[in-house]
Motif scaffolding. Structure first.
Motif, PDB file in Angstrom:
ATOM      1  N   VAL A 152       0.812  -1.176   0.092  1.00 49.08           N
ATOM      2  CA  VAL A 152       0.191   0.067  -0.124  1.00 49.08           C
ATOM      3  C   VAL A 152       0.930   1.028  -0.032  1.00 49.08           C
ATOM      4  N   CYS A 153       0.069   2.498  -0.129  1.00 46.24           N
ATOM      5  CA  CYS A 153       0.925   3.630  -0.014  1.00 46.24           C
ATOM      6  C   CYS A 153       0.273   4.884   0.297  1.00 46.24           C
ATOM      7  N   ASN A 154       0.844   5.910   0.742  1.00 43.70           N
ATOM      8  CA  ASN A 154       0.416   7.048   0.980  1.00 43.70           C
ATOM      9  C   ASN A 154      -0.795   7.438   1.892  1.00 43.70           C
ATOM     10  N   ASN A 155      -1.856   7.877   1.569  1.00 47.99           N
ATOM     11  CA  ASN A 155      -3.183   8.192   2.302  1.00 47.99           C
ATOM     12  C   ASN A 155      -3.736   6.783   2.506  1.00 47.99           C
ATOM     13  N   LEU A 156      -3.555   5.641   2.068  1.00 50.21           N
ATOM     14  CA  LEU A 156      -4.105   4.370   2.552  1.00 50.21           C
ATOM     15  C   LEU A 156      -3.938   4.018   4.135  1.00 50.21           C
ATOM     16  N   LEU A 157      -2.936   4.866   4.482  1.00 52.96           N
ATOM     17  CA  LEU A 157      -2.518   4.482   5.842  1.00 52.96           C
ATOM     18  C   LEU A 157      -3.471   5.042   6.905  1.00 52.96           C
ATOM     19  N   LEU A 158      -4.472   5.877   6.269  1.00 53.51           N
ATOM     20  CA  LEU A 158      -5.499   6.527   7.074  1.00 53.51           C
ATOM     21  C   LEU A 158      -6.733   5.645   7.233  1.00 53.51           C
ATOM     22  N   ASP A 159      -6.970   4.698   6.104  1.00 51.85           N
ATOM     23  CA  ASP A 159      -7.890   3.616   6.109  1.00 51.85           C
ATOM     24  C   ASP A 159      -7.772   2.435   6.883  1.00 51.85           C
ATOM     25  N   GLN A 160      -8.257   2.537   8.312  1.00 51.71           N
ATOM     26  CA  GLN A 160      -7.820   1.549   9.109  1.00 51.71           C
ATOM     27  C   GLN A 160      -8.876   0.272   8.781  1.00 51.71           C
ATOM     28  N   ASP A 161     -10.060   0.244   8.358  1.00 51.63           N
ATOM     29  CA  ASP A 161     -10.670  -0.771   7.879  1.00 51.63           C
ATOM     30  C   ASP A 161      -9.781  -1.675   6.913  1.00 51.63           C
ATOM     31  N   LEU A 162      -9.359  -0.994   5.725  1.00 53.98           N
ATOM     32  CA  LEU A 162      -8.741  -1.472   4.641  1.00 53.98           C
ATOM     33  C   LEU A 162      -7.386  -2.047   5.354  1.00 53.98           C
ATOM     34  N   LEU A 163      -6.615  -1.587   5.934  1.00 51.39           N
ATOM     35  CA  LEU A 163      -5.579  -2.067   6.606  1.00 51.39           C
ATOM     36  C   LEU A 163      -5.965  -3.053   7.204  1.00 51.39           C
ATOM     37  N   ASP A 164      -6.650  -3.280   8.080  1.00 50.48           N
ATOM     38  CA  ASP A 164      -7.040  -4.763   8.783  1.00 50.48           C
ATOM     39  C   ASP A 164      -7.405  -5.889   7.809  1.00 50.48           C
ATOM     40  N   GLY A 170       1.761  15.672   8.527  1.00 47.07           N
ATOM     41  CA  GLY A 170       1.581  15.103   9.840  1.00 47.07           C
ATOM     42  C   GLY A 170       0.713  14.136   9.748  1.00 47.07           C
ATOM     43  N   PRO A 171      -0.620  14.000   9.713  1.00 48.06           N
ATOM     44  CA  PRO A 171      -1.498  12.787   9.559  1.00 48.06           C
ATOM     45  C   PRO A 171      -0.981  11.295   9.163  1.00 48.06           C
ATOM     46  N   ILE A 172      -0.085  11.591   8.105  1.00 43.60           N
ATOM     47  CA  ILE A 172       0.311  10.507   7.299  1.00 43.60           C
ATOM     48  C   ILE A 172       1.230   9.874   8.374  1.00 43.60           C
ATOM     49  N   ARG A 173       2.295  10.728   8.851  1.00 43.66           N
ATOM     50  CA  ARG A 173       3.306  10.184   9.796  1.00 43.66           C
ATOM     51  C   ARG A 173       2.819   9.658  11.082  1.00 43.66           C
ATOM     52  N   ALA A 174       1.736  10.214  11.452  1.00 44.59           N
ATOM     53  CA  ALA A 174       0.947   9.553  12.560  1.00 44.59           C
ATOM     54  C   ALA A 174       0.284   8.502  12.414  1.00 44.59           C
ATOM     55  N   ALA A 175      -0.213   8.074  11.359  1.00 42.93           N
ATOM     56  CA  ALA A 175      -0.840   7.022  10.899  1.00 42.93           C
ATOM     57  C   ALA A 175       0.294   5.922  10.367  1.00 42.93           C
ATOM     58  N   LEU A 176       1.445   6.373  10.036  1.00 43.81           N
ATOM     59  CA  LEU A 176       2.340   5.325  10.006  1.00 43.81           C
ATOM     60  C   LEU A 176       2.632   4.800  11.046  1.00 43.81           C
ATOM     61  N   ALA A 177       3.143   5.435  11.985  1.00 44.55           N
ATOM     62  CA  ALA A 177       3.448   5.006  13.494  1.00 44.55           C
ATOM     63  C   ALA A 177       2.641   4.071  14.027  1.00 44.55           C
ATOM     64  N   ALA A 178       1.122   4.632  13.958  1.00 39.57           N
ATOM     65  CA  ALA A 178       0.225   3.544  14.314  1.00 39.57           C
ATOM     66  C   ALA A 178       0.084   2.168  13.612  1.00 39.57           C
ATOM     67  N   ALA A 179       0.293   2.216  12.484  1.00 38.46           N
ATOM     68  CA  ALA A 179       0.230   1.115  11.479  1.00 38.46           C
ATOM     69  C   ALA A 179       1.567   0.005  11.771  1.00 38.46           C
ATOM     70  N   LEU A 180       2.597   0.465  11.989  1.00 39.21           N
ATOM     71  CA  LEU A 180       3.750  -0.027  12.423  1.00 39.21           C
ATOM     72  C   LEU A 180       3.583  -0.716  13.638  1.00 39.21           C
ATOM     73  N   ARG A 181       2.890  -0.154  14.677  1.00 43.37           N
ATOM     74  CA  ARG A 181       2.272  -0.809  15.809  1.00 43.37           C
ATOM     75  C   ARG A 181       1.518  -1.902  15.618  1.00 43.37           C
ATOM     76  N   ARG A 182       0.427  -1.576  14.874  1.00 41.39           N
ATOM     77  CA  ARG A 182      -0.756  -2.608  14.829  1.00 41.39           C
ATOM     78  C   ARG A 182      -0.290  -3.889  13.906  1.00 41.39           C
ATOM     79  N   PHE A 183       0.624  -3.454  12.920  1.00 42.59           N
ATOM     80  CA  PHE A 183       0.988  -4.754  12.070  1.00 42.59           C
ATOM     81  C   PHE A 183       2.583  -5.070  12.324  1.00 42.59           C
ATOM     82  N   PRO A 184       2.975  -6.000  13.095  1.00 44.92           N
ATOM     83  CA  PRO A 184       4.425  -6.199  13.349  1.00 44.92           C
ATOM     84  C   PRO A 184       5.005  -6.580  11.873  1.00 44.92           C
ATOM     85  N   ASP A 185       4.467  -6.987  10.995  1.00 42.89           N
ATOM     86  CA  ASP A 185       5.325  -7.393   9.794  1.00 42.89           C
ATOM     87  C   ASP A 185       5.386  -6.407   8.908  1.00 42.89           C
TER      88      ASP A 185
END
Length: 394
Positions: free
Chosen positions: A189-201, A224-239
């Motif tokens: 995935v890329c870019n703003n898709l980090l903001l779509d939590q349902d899709l990432l799940d 700013g929101p992209i980097r915040a979402a990146l940090a959250a996604a890295l925590r949520r998905f260990p791989d």
């Protein structure tokens, strides 16, 4: 506020390398120096078009900036006069003042000048990034670590023998794939898709790519929101791992917790080598100026022979804005004003020329890869000709 803008950008882009630079001296007029008082006071008020994380970094580095009266010849004696590089954030003022004050010309002449004038130079952000890269203490060692880490990940994924690689982008057409089962492949995935939590799940991506100097790796509010979402996604998905430019790696590491630093992989980006279809064999990507052709397709062809793309809509003919349309649920359109405020020359570039170059780059990449045996299946509509002609619903 123009001086504040320049200081925040210098702190953000150059901050990870300031120890090797020794600091940044800022010549200003005596009147402005008296009005500002100190860099700390100047950076206490940050405009709304700058990201909170970059503003915080700038405030923390305030002591590394040195304001002085640049129009007094005596001020240039000593360390300030020994500067080897000048950042020119106002070309008009530089020309005017060096013509008026001969001693300024004497100090400026023969030194390196970097054009970071946000009004006149479309490549302003890139100039900061390029300068910072020259002071990278890790250099080849950091690239080697990224190469080795990506090699390990590629080997592990290849061992899983995925049937296909899904490349998902952030166009509105991606909505038609929301019910799709992505479990038969590996997903990027890329870019703003980090903001779509349902899709990432649902897709549980293995990689996310961010390669833009401004929209994602920059100091504007949009990033700013992209980097915040990146940090959250890295925590949520260990791989999950971030794929970015080698020159951007220190910027993301600066705002991520230390235990996430190894999840940031920086790719060397070059101009003078051919397209690379196997990053595990040759660790570089060709500069093709878009996340699809720089960060996604080279990795997808590394992982699989069959690549499925969705959400790469391109720009409809009737759209006059310079950027692609986004799915409404992940759009940051309300923050695009920060792009214009911070980087007006880049924001007002010729969007049609960029779109045309991108279309040619996509066509060249896909054609080259298909000659090597790769297959591409475009699952959603696209206005990019090379993708539209490869459209397959299943």
């Amino acid at each position: 506020w123009s001086l504040r803008d320049a200081l925040v950008k210098a702190a953000w882009y150059l901050g990870p390398r300031l120890d090797r630079m020794g600091g940044i001296a800022v010549p200003v007029s005596a009147d402005l120096l008296a009005a500002i008082g100190s860099v700390e006071r100047l950076l206490a008020e940050i405009p709304d078009y700058l990201a909170a994380d970059s503003a915080a970094i700038a405030a923390g580095l305030a002591g590394r900036f040195h304001l002085f009266d640049g129009f007094a010849a005596a001020s240039w004696r000593g360390p300030f006069g020994q500067a080897r590089t000048f950042l020119c954030w106002n070309q008009g003022a530089m020309v005017e003042q060096t013509a008026r004050h001969s001693f300024l010309f004497d100090h400026y002449w023969g030194k390196r000048s970097v054009n970071v004038d946000r009004i006149r130079n479309q490549l302003e952000a890139y100039e900061y990034v390029r300068l910072a890269s020259e002071y990278d203490a890790e250099g080849g060692a950091a690239i080697a670590r990224s190469r080795d880490r990506l090699g390990e990940l590629v080997a592990a994924i290849r061992a899983e023998r995925p049937r296909k690689c899904y490349v998902l982008l952030s166009g509105p057409s991606l909505q038609s794939m929301r019910g799709h089962d992505f479990s038969d492949g590996v997903t990027l995935v890329c870019n703003n898709l980090l903001l779509d939590q349902d899709l990432l799940d649902r897709v549980r991506p293995r990689f996310v790519s961010l390669v833009d100097d401004v929209l994602h790796a920059g100091c504007i509010a949009h990033a700013g929101p992209i980097r915040a979402a990146l940090a959250a996604a890295l925590r949520r998905f260990p791989d999950l791992h971030l794929i970015t430019r080698a020159s951007h790696r220190p910027l993301y590491r600066a705002v991520l917790d230390a235990d996430l630093h190894d999840r940031v992989i920086g790719l060397p980006v070059v101009h003078n080598l051919p397209v690379n279809l196997d990053l595990a064999a040759r660790f570089y990507v060709k500069e093709l100026a878009n996340v699809l052709t720089v960060g996604l397709l080279p990795l997808a062809t590394t992982l699989c022979d069959r690549v499925h793309l969705a959400g790469c809509d391109g720009r409809p003919p009737e759209r006059t804005e310079t950027l692609w349309p986004y799915d409404a649920r992940i759009s940051l359109e309300h923050l695009m004003f920060s792009y214009d405020k911070a980087h007006p020359a880049l924001y007002r570039r010729d969007g049609q020329a960029y779109e045309s170059r991108h279309a040619h780059n996509v066509a060249d990449f896909l054609g080259y890869a298909e000659e090597a045996g790769k297959q591409f299946f475009v699952r959603t509509p696209s206005f990019i000709p090379a993708l539209a002609c490869r459209r397959r619903d299943s």
